[in-house]
Design a protein around this motif. Structure first.
Motif, mmCIF file in Angstrom:
data_model
loop_
_atom_site.group_PDB
_atom_site.id
_atom_site.type_symbol
_atom_site.label_atom_id
_atom_site.label_comp_id
_atom_site.label_asym_id
_atom_site.label_seq_id
_atom_site.Cartn_x
_atom_site.Cartn_y
_atom_site.Cartn_z
ATOM 1 N N ARG A 10 -2.465 -35.109 -54.922
ATOM 2 C CA ARG A 10 -2.146 -34.497 -53.636
ATOM 3 C C ARG A 10 -0.681 -34.106 -53.656
ATOM 4 O O ARG A 10 0.184 -34.924 -53.920
ATOM 5 N N ASP A 11 -0.416 -32.833 -53.398
ATOM 6 C CA ASP A 11 0.939 -32.297 -53.289
ATOM 7 C C ASP A 11 1.130 -31.842 -51.846
ATOM 8 O O ASP A 11 0.694 -30.746 -51.480
ATOM 9 N N GLY A 12 1.727 -32.696 -51.028
ATOM 10 C CA GLY A 12 1.870 -32.370 -49.608
ATOM 11 C C GLY A 12 0.505 -32.263 -48.967
ATOM 12 O O GLY A 12 -0.284 -33.203 -49.012
ATOM 13 N N HIS A 13 0.208 -31.103 -48.419
ATOM 14 C CA HIS A 13 -1.080 -30.879 -47.759
ATOM 15 C C HIS A 13 -2.115 -30.243 -48.680
ATOM 16 O O HIS A 13 -3.192 -29.862 -48.227
ATOM 17 N N VAL A 14 -1.788 -30.138 -49.972
ATOM 18 C CA VAL A 14 -2.689 -29.527 -50.952
ATOM 19 C C VAL A 14 -3.340 -30.611 -51.803
ATOM 20 O O VAL A 14 -2.655 -31.378 -52.485
ATOM 21 N N GLY A 15 -4.661 -30.672 -51.749
ATOM 22 C CA GLY A 15 -5.408 -31.550 -52.642
ATOM 23 C C GLY A 15 -5.714 -30.768 -53.907
ATOM 24 O O GLY A 15 -6.183 -29.633 -53.837
ATOM 25 N N ARG A 16 -5.427 -31.354 -55.043
ATOM 26 C CA ARG A 16 -5.688 -30.669 -56.318
ATOM 27 C C ARG A 16 -6.776 -31.407 -57.080
ATOM 28 O O ARG A 16 -6.783 -32.632 -57.144
ATOM 29 N N VAL A 17 -7.690 -30.642 -57.646
ATOM 30 C CA VAL A 17 -8.737 -31.151 -58.526
ATOM 31 C C VAL A 17 -8.497 -30.496 -59.877
ATOM 32 O O VAL A 17 -8.555 -29.268 -59.991
ATOM 33 N N ILE A 18 -8.226 -31.310 -60.891
ATOM 34 C CA ILE A 18 -7.924 -30.782 -62.217
ATOM 35 C C ILE A 18 -9.013 -31.242 -63.181
ATOM 36 O O ILE A 18 -9.231 -32.441 -63.362
#
Length: 135
Positions: A10-18
Protein backbone atom coordinates in the motif's frame (compact mmCIF):
# COMPACT_ATOMS: atom_id res chain seq x y z
CA UNK A 1 11.84 -23.64 -8.38
CA UNK A 2 9.56 -21.11 -6.75
CA UNK A 3 5.92 -20.99 -7.80
CA UNK A 4 5.79 -17.22 -7.56
CA UNK A 5 3.85 -14.99 -5.23
CA UNK A 6 1.56 -12.02 -4.99
CA UNK A 7 3.08 -8.98 -3.34
CA UNK A 8 0.59 -6.62 -1.72
CA UNK A 9 1.84 -3.11 -0.99
CA UNK A 10 0.00 0.00 0.00
CA UNK A 11 1.39 3.37 -1.09
CA UNK A 12 -0.80 6.00 0.55
CA UNK A 13 -4.29 5.45 -0.83
CA UNK A 14 -3.07 3.12 -3.61
CA UNK A 15 -3.23 -0.62 -3.08
CA UNK A 16 -0.74 -2.43 -5.29
CA UNK A 17 -0.93 -6.05 -6.41
CA UNK A 18 2.34 -7.28 -7.89
CA UNK A 19 2.50 -10.62 -9.71
CA UNK A 20 6.00 -11.82 -8.84
CA UNK A 21 7.17 -14.83 -10.79
CA UNK A 22 9.81 -13.13 -12.95
CA UNK A 23 11.55 -16.36 -14.00
CA UNK A 24 8.29 -17.47 -15.64
CA UNK A 25 7.21 -14.06 -16.98
CA UNK A 26 4.90 -13.71 -13.96
CA UNK A 27 2.91 -16.86 -14.74
CA UNK A 28 0.20 -17.36 -12.11
CA UNK A 29 0.11 -20.47 -9.93
CA UNK A 30 -2.97 -21.69 -8.06
CA UNK A 31 -1.68 -20.24 -4.79
CA UNK A 32 -1.20 -16.89 -6.55
CA UNK A 33 -4.83 -16.98 -7.75
CA UNK A 34 -5.93 -17.56 -4.16
CA UNK A 35 -3.67 -14.82 -2.81
CA UNK A 36 -4.92 -12.42 -5.52
CA UNK A 37 -8.50 -12.94 -4.32
CA UNK A 38 -7.50 -12.57 -0.66
CA UNK A 39 -5.56 -9.38 -1.40
CA UNK A 40 -8.38 -7.81 -3.41
CA UNK A 41 -10.87 -8.64 -0.64
CA UNK A 42 -8.56 -7.02 1.94
CA UNK A 43 -8.24 -3.89 -0.20
CA UNK A 44 -12.03 -3.74 -0.61
CA UNK A 45 -12.39 -3.77 3.18
CA UNK A 46 -9.69 -1.12 3.73
CA UNK A 47 -11.21 2.38 3.74
CA UNK A 48 -7.75 3.91 3.23
CA UNK A 49 -7.36 2.21 -0.16
CA UNK A 50 -9.05 4.24 -2.89
CA UNK A 51 -7.65 2.55 -6.02
CA UNK A 52 -5.91 -0.74 -6.77
CA UNK A 53 -3.11 -1.07 -9.34
CA UNK A 54 -2.22 -4.53 -10.63
CA UNK A 55 1.22 -4.97 -12.19
CA UNK A 56 3.90 -7.51 -12.97
CA UNK A 57 7.29 -7.67 -11.28
CA UNK A 58 10.23 -6.76 -13.49
CA UNK A 59 9.88 -5.17 -16.89
CA UNK A 60 9.37 -8.20 -19.15
CA UNK A 61 5.76 -9.16 -18.41
CA UNK A 62 2.51 -8.18 -16.75
CA UNK A 63 1.28 -11.79 -16.55
CA UNK A 64 2.10 -14.47 -19.09
CA UNK A 65 -0.87 -16.63 -18.14
CA UNK A 66 -1.16 -19.75 -16.00
CA UNK A 67 1.88 -21.52 -14.61
CA UNK A 68 1.47 -24.62 -16.78
CA UNK A 69 4.40 -26.36 -15.08
CA UNK A 70 1.94 -27.15 -12.27
CA UNK A 71 -0.82 -28.52 -14.48
CA UNK A 72 0.14 -32.16 -13.97
CA UNK A 73 -0.82 -31.83 -10.31
CA UNK A 74 -3.53 -29.20 -10.70
CA UNK A 75 -5.37 -31.30 -13.27
CA UNK A 76 -4.49 -34.77 -11.97
CA UNK A 77 -8.15 -35.68 -11.46
CA UNK A 78 -11.60 -34.15 -11.55
CA UNK A 79 -11.48 -32.85 -7.97
CA UNK A 80 -8.12 -31.15 -8.54
CA UNK A 81 -9.36 -29.60 -11.77
CA UNK A 82 -12.49 -28.27 -10.05
CA UNK A 83 -10.44 -26.83 -7.17
CA UNK A 84 -8.07 -25.13 -9.61
CA UNK A 85 -11.02 -23.67 -11.54
CA UNK A 86 -12.54 -22.33 -8.32
CA UNK A 87 -9.27 -20.57 -7.45
CA UNK A 88 -9.04 -19.01 -10.89
CA UNK A 89 -12.69 -17.93 -10.83
CA UNK A 90 -12.30 -16.45 -7.36
CA UNK A 91 -9.24 -14.46 -8.50
CA UNK A 92 -10.95 -13.08 -11.60
CA UNK A 93 -14.12 -12.35 -9.63
CA UNK A 94 -12.28 -10.48 -6.90
CA UNK A 95 -10.75 -8.14 -9.49
CA UNK A 96 -13.88 -7.74 -11.60
CA UNK A 97 -16.19 -7.19 -8.62
CA UNK A 98 -13.89 -4.97 -6.58
CA UNK A 99 -15.62 -2.02 -4.97
CA UNK A 100 -12.49 0.05 -5.66
CA UNK A 101 -11.40 1.29 -9.11
CA UNK A 102 -8.79 -1.06 -10.56
CA UNK A 103 -6.00 -0.36 -13.04
CA UNK A 104 -3.91 -2.92 -14.95
CA UNK A 105 -0.43 -1.45 -15.42
CA UNK A 106 0.81 -3.49 -18.37
CA UNK A 107 4.50 -3.49 -19.09
CA UNK A 108 5.84 -6.28 -21.26
CA UNK A 109 4.02 -9.45 -22.25
CA UNK A 110 0.38 -10.04 -21.37
CA UNK A 111 -0.92 -13.44 -22.50
CA UNK A 112 -3.80 -15.79 -21.69
CA UNK A 113 -4.80 -15.45 -18.06
CA UNK A 114 -2.98 -12.13 -17.93
CA UNK A 115 -5.38 -10.77 -20.54
CA UNK A 116 -8.23 -12.18 -18.46
CA UNK A 117 -6.99 -10.35 -15.37
CA UNK A 118 -6.43 -7.13 -17.33
CA UNK A 119 -9.92 -7.06 -18.83
CA UNK A 120 -11.43 -7.53 -15.35
CA UNK A 121 -10.00 -4.15 -14.34
CA UNK A 122 -11.63 -0.76 -14.86
CA UNK A 123 -8.72 0.67 -16.83
CA UNK A 124 -5.81 -0.74 -18.84
CA UNK A 125 -2.60 1.23 -19.01
CA UNK A 126 0.21 0.10 -21.28
CA UNK A 127 3.61 1.63 -21.77
CA UNK A 128 4.28 3.15 -25.20
CA UNK A 129 6.67 0.33 -26.21
CA UNK A 130 5.44 -1.59 -29.27
CA UNK A 131 6.25 -4.89 -27.52
CA UNK A 132 3.92 -4.16 -24.60
CA UNK A 133 0.23 -4.86 -24.40
CA UNK A 134 -2.37 -7.58 -24.74
CA UNK A 135 -1.56 -10.54 -26.95
Amino acid sequence: MSEGKIIAKRDGHVGRVIFDNVAKHNAVSRSMWDHLADTMEAYDADDEVRVVVLEGAGDRAFVSGADISQFENEHANLDATKAYGQSVGRGYGAVQNSVKPTIAKIRGYCFGGGVGIAICTCLLYTSPSPRDGLL
